[in-house]
Design an enzyme around this catalytic site. Structure first.
Site, short mmCIF file in Angstrom:
data_model
loop_
_atom_site.label_atom_id
_atom_site.label_comp_id
_atom_site.label_asym_id
_atom_site.label_seq_id
_atom_site.Cartn_x
_atom_site.Cartn_y
_atom_site.Cartn_z
N LYS A 1 41.90 37.86 42.89
CA LYS A 1 43.14 37.64 43.20
C LYS A 1 43.68 36.36 43.13
O LYS A 1 42.79 35.50 43.27
CB LYS A 1 43.37 38.29 44.79
CG LYS A 1 42.45 37.98 45.66
CD LYS A 1 42.66 38.64 47.02
CE LYS A 1 41.99 38.32 48.09
NZ LYS A 1 42.36 36.88 48.68
N CYS B 1 43.69 36.47 54.75
CA CYS B 1 43.49 37.31 53.57
C CYS B 1 42.64 38.73 54.25
O CYS B 1 43.14 39.82 53.52
CB CYS B 1 42.39 36.78 52.48
SG CYS B 1 42.95 35.49 51.54
N ASP C 1 36.30 37.76 50.24
CA ASP C 1 36.46 36.42 49.98
C ASP C 1 35.39 35.85 50.99
O ASP C 1 35.37 34.74 51.55
CB ASP C 1 37.71 35.94 50.50
CG ASP C 1 39.04 36.32 49.50
OD1 ASP C 1 38.62 37.15 48.81
OD2 ASP C 1 40.15 35.92 49.92
#
Length: 404
Positions: A277, A322, A152
């Site tokens: 995701k 994350c 990310d």
């Protein structure tokens, strides 16, 4: 030949989750330390013949069934379809060797390895036992395959709606980009994966959408009075779950928007894996492997297994969200898991330490990027395996799971 390891240049604390029957690798670290500190007598194994290297042929032939059988027959000196202790000793001598010279292994360690590989305890190792031990443990030593999972590193977490510099830890998300780029350039990873938060406009995690769902009666905070970063318990959608616990974040990484793009300075690797995701509006997904309730999985694990990955290195944003969730699930999926700390930034300093302790307990280790580069330059990937040993200072109560 005795193995000698110089540990004076860096302090090493080790911790790794070891599966059942991993005895061939689990005590090599202890063997090293015994040898160095005690000079204990060990096996006087003579080097096996080196006109044929079964392990090299296994690599060349992509671990085909034919080569497995040929390797087993090579060490079956009596041609009776099983290995004796002496056959197994020759096997270890050939496996744990460098430049055609076997390394020293203590006799009691060889006996322990034999005992734990002889799964049915009939005092011999048959082909099925060899295959079971090989595919669960030994193959990782002979052919480790490493993946860099970049979590990310998207614009919204760096300069956009959920920029880390506006979060409690005040971290600068952009600082990970040059570190990750150096790792990509300097370390020859077999696989690189990029993950993306990829949310629809009506996603449950958005503070702006809190009025779209009903808060459960037991929620500690009513949705209408909640603030950003508060946790609300929503009523779950029918046939999915009764309630969903959700941290409320500013709207971020909306699909096909500039905020969801990777940072422009981040190196893009050809033929990389790309994982999207958090696409289900009703449930968040911190991990690159599973959603937050483990109701559905992404394609990451399948794609890593298709490429025979054994080791996962995790970097990116955010450490306590994350990144931590991805590293935790990597361990659960039986990958040797390394978190490169200086290539990560987080949301909350306290939560970073909490997640670090949890990851250390479950078997992840923590390194800085220069250590990753050094181990590729100085130590072959074969010996890097043995730094991931259950017999670790951490398990003896003296370590913290990090290299420094």
């Amino acid at each position: 030949m005795y193995i000698s390891i110089n540990l004076s240049h860096q302090r090493i604390f080790l911790n790794i989750h070891v599966q059942k029957h991993y005895s061939i690798v689990k005590s090599l670290d202890y063997t090293f330390l015994e040898t160095i500190s005690m000079g204990t007598k060990g096996s006087s194994m003579s080097p096996p013949p080196y006109d044929y290297d079964p392990f090299d042929l296994l690599r060349q032939n992509n671990f085909s069934d034919e080569e497995y059988e040929r390797c087993f027959r090579f060490f079956d000196s009596q041609k009776r379809g099983f290995w004796t202790r002496e056959d197994f000793r020759r096997f270890l001598s050939s496996l744990f060797a460098n430049k055609q010279r076997p390394y020293f292994i203590l006799n009691d360690r060889i006996e322990e390895y034999f005992h734990d590989t002889d799964f049915n305890q009939d005092d011999q190792i048959d082909y099925d036992e060899f295959i079971q031990a090989w595919k669960t443990t030994i193959k990782c030593a002979v052919r480790p395959i490493s993946a860099l999972v970049i979590v990310d590193v998207q614009n919204d977490f760096i300069s956009g709606s959920l920029a880390l510099h506006s979060c409690p830890a005040n971290h600068q998300g952009e600082e990970v980009v040059p570190v990750i780029n150096r790792v990509i350039r300097d370390v020859n990873f077999d696989v690189v994966a990029y993950t993306y938060d990829w949310h629809p406009l009506n996603h449950i995690s958005f503070y702006e959408n809190r009025h779209l769902r009903t808060a459960a009666s037991e929620s500690p905070i009513a949705a209408e009075s909640a603030h950003v970063l508060d946790t609300v318990l929503f009523v779950g959608p029918p046939n999915l779950t009764s309630t969903i616990e959700q941290v409320l974040w500013p709207a971020h990484c909306i699909q096909k928007t500039p905020g969801a793009d990777l940072h422009p300075d981040l190196i893009r690797v050809d033929n990389a894996i790309h994982v999207y995701k958090g696409t289900n509006p009703e449930i968040d997904s911190y991990s690159a492997f599973w959603d937050n309730m483990k109701l559905s999985k992404t394609s990451l694990d399948d794609q890593l297994r298709e490429r025979s990955v054994t080791d996962v290195y995790v970097v990116g944003l955010a450490t306590d969200v994350c990144v931590a969730a991805t590293a935790m699930h990597a361990v659960e999926n039986n990958y040797r898991t390394v978190l490169i700390e200086d290539a990560c930034r987080g949301v909350n300093e306290h939560e970073i330490e909490v997640k670090r302790a949890e990851l250390n307990e479950c078997g992840s280790i923590f390194v800085d990027s220069d250590v990753v580069r050094k181990q590729k330059q100085i130590v072959s990937s074969f010996f890097f395996l043995f730094y991931f040993i259950y017999y670790s200072l951490n398990k003896q109560g003296t370590g913290n799971g990090s290299w420094s």
